[in-house]
Write an enzyme that holds these catalytic residues in place. Structure first.
Site, mmCIF file in Angstrom:
data_model
loop_
_atom_site.group_PDB
_atom_site.id
_atom_site.type_symbol
_atom_site.label_atom_id
_atom_site.label_comp_id
_atom_site.label_asym_id
_atom_site.label_seq_id
_atom_site.Cartn_x
_atom_site.Cartn_y
_atom_site.Cartn_z
ATOM 1 N N TYR A 84 -16.425 16.744 17.895
ATOM 2 C CA TYR A 84 -15.060 16.428 17.639
ATOM 3 C C TYR A 84 -14.571 15.726 16.363
ATOM 4 O O TYR A 84 -13.491 15.692 15.761
ATOM 5 C CB TYR A 84 -14.662 15.000 18.931
ATOM 6 C CG TYR A 84 -15.230 15.832 20.067
ATOM 7 C CD1 TYR A 84 -14.645 16.785 20.760
ATOM 8 C CD2 TYR A 84 -16.454 15.199 20.734
ATOM 9 C CE1 TYR A 84 -14.878 17.388 22.112
ATOM 10 C CE2 TYR A 84 -16.809 15.630 21.994
ATOM 11 C CZ TYR A 84 -16.071 16.677 22.479
ATOM 12 O OH TYR A 84 -16.669 17.494 23.715
ATOM 13 N N HIS A 98 -13.368 -1.408 2.164
ATOM 14 C CA HIS A 98 -11.994 -1.716 2.533
ATOM 15 C C HIS A 98 -11.707 -1.006 3.904
ATOM 16 O O HIS A 98 -11.344 -2.131 4.912
ATOM 17 C CB HIS A 98 -11.093 -1.141 1.338
ATOM 18 C CG HIS A 98 -9.524 -1.282 1.513
ATOM 19 N ND1 HIS A 98 -8.595 -1.196 0.265
ATOM 20 C CD2 HIS A 98 -8.656 -1.734 2.571
ATOM 21 C CE1 HIS A 98 -7.458 -1.556 0.855
ATOM 22 N NE2 HIS A 98 -7.660 -2.045 2.116
ATOM 23 N N HIS A 150 -8.088 -1.609 9.050
ATOM 24 C CA HIS A 150 -9.471 -2.161 8.721
ATOM 25 C C HIS A 150 -10.386 -2.326 10.022
ATOM 26 O O HIS A 150 -10.692 -3.434 10.407
ATOM 27 C CB HIS A 150 -9.232 -3.772 8.067
ATOM 28 C CG HIS A 150 -8.190 -3.793 7.107
ATOM 29 N ND1 HIS A 150 -7.453 -4.886 6.780
ATOM 30 C CD2 HIS A 150 -8.004 -2.878 6.211
ATOM 31 C CE1 HIS A 150 -6.612 -4.537 5.631
ATOM 32 N NE2 HIS A 150 -7.093 -3.351 5.377
ATOM 33 N N HIS A 172 -3.290 3.358 7.916
ATOM 34 C CA HIS A 172 -4.526 2.938 7.320
ATOM 35 C C HIS A 172 -4.877 1.382 8.272
ATOM 36 O O HIS A 172 -3.874 0.702 8.365
ATOM 37 C CB HIS A 172 -4.064 2.704 5.933
ATOM 38 C CG HIS A 172 -5.007 1.429 5.271
ATOM 39 N ND1 HIS A 172 -6.427 1.685 5.080
ATOM 40 C CD2 HIS A 172 -4.553 0.322 4.670
ATOM 41 C CE1 HIS A 172 -6.900 0.446 4.488
ATOM 42 N NE2 HIS A 172 -6.004 -0.274 4.333
ATOM 43 N N GLU A 184 0.843 -1.136 -0.001
ATOM 44 C CA GLU A 184 0.033 0.153 0.124
ATOM 45 C C GLU A 184 0.861 1.239 0.127
ATOM 46 O O GLU A 184 0.205 2.123 0.120
ATOM 47 C CB GLU A 184 -1.024 0.083 1.243
ATOM 48 C CG GLU A 184 -1.948 -1.160 1.269
ATOM 49 C CD GLU A 184 -3.135 -1.106 0.500
ATOM 50 O OE1 GLU A 184 -3.056 -0.238 -0.600
ATOM 51 O OE2 GLU A 184 -4.187 -1.672 0.883
#
Length: 214
Positions: free
Chosen positions: A123, A163, A98, A96, A77
């Site tokens: 927030y 994703h 999941h 990144h 990635e």
């Protein structure tokens, strides 16, 4: 405050990786982190590495162009991370994951892809602003970086369809905090969605956005 050294940044990646893993934000070999180094290069978590088992000395080292020069083989990635650094000058770290609530959100239909989370809390507005939903591409596909390049200059985070989230920050600490706020916002939204909810008013959102800009 003096900039962190490369060794301090390596140790920080290990610390936050373990923290995210231990609290269920990442599982197995899912997710990746990166941080910009003082010399213009980058550290990235290695391919198929578990965020809970990172080792400071084996993190992937990239040069200023994103080319692997040392350490274990980097995550596939990397282009996705580089899109943030190249198009958002203030970005010094990318997370990144999941994570479960944001990944669940990424699998739902969305009528407002320019911002797939309503402004429920101050927030979310102050830390994130808006969360665009990007189309689905196979993990590691170069089109993810292309899609991110189009929104990175004006957004702190994005959600990849089916994703998960990609979140930037001016430091790794900030990127992690932004990610945590975003995951909490998704959890609150999905919990409230079947019950009804009251979002912040447009006037309240505008006031918060001005505070964030200042």
């Amino acid at each position: 405050m003096s900039p962190l050294t490369e060794q301090q940044l390596r140790e920080q990646m290990v610390h936050y990786g373990r923290s995210l893993f231990s609290r269920g934000y990442s599982s197995g070999g899912g997710g990746n982190l990166s941080v910009k180094l003082p010399d213009g290069g980058y550290l990235v978590t290695p391919t198929n590495s578990c965020l809970g088992e990172l080792q400071a000395e084996t993190l992937s080292r990239l040069d200023e162009n994103g080319v692997h020069i040392d350490g274990d083989r980097p995550s596939k990635e990397v282009p996705m991370h580089m899109a943030w650094y190249r198009h958002r000058p203030e970005c010094s770290a990318v997370v990144h994951l999941h994570s479960p609530w944001l990944t669940a959100l990424a699998c739902l239909p969305c009528s407002t892809p320019e911002n797939c989370l309503p402004p429920l809390t101050p927030y979310y507005v102050m830390r994130i602003g808006q969360l665009p939903l990007l189309p689905y591409f196979r993990p590691g596909h170069e089109d993810i970086a292309t899609a991110l390049s189009e929104i990175a200059a004006s957004h702190i985070a994005a959600l990849l369809a089916n994703h998960g989230p990609v979140v930037s920050g001016r430091s790794l600490r900030e990127a992690v905090f932004n990610t945590e706020e975003l995951e909490d916002s998704a959890r609150i939204w999905l919990t409230l969605k079947p019950l009804g909810y009251v979002p912040l008013t447009p006037a309240a959102v505008a006031e918060l956005e001005q505070a964030r800009i200042r």
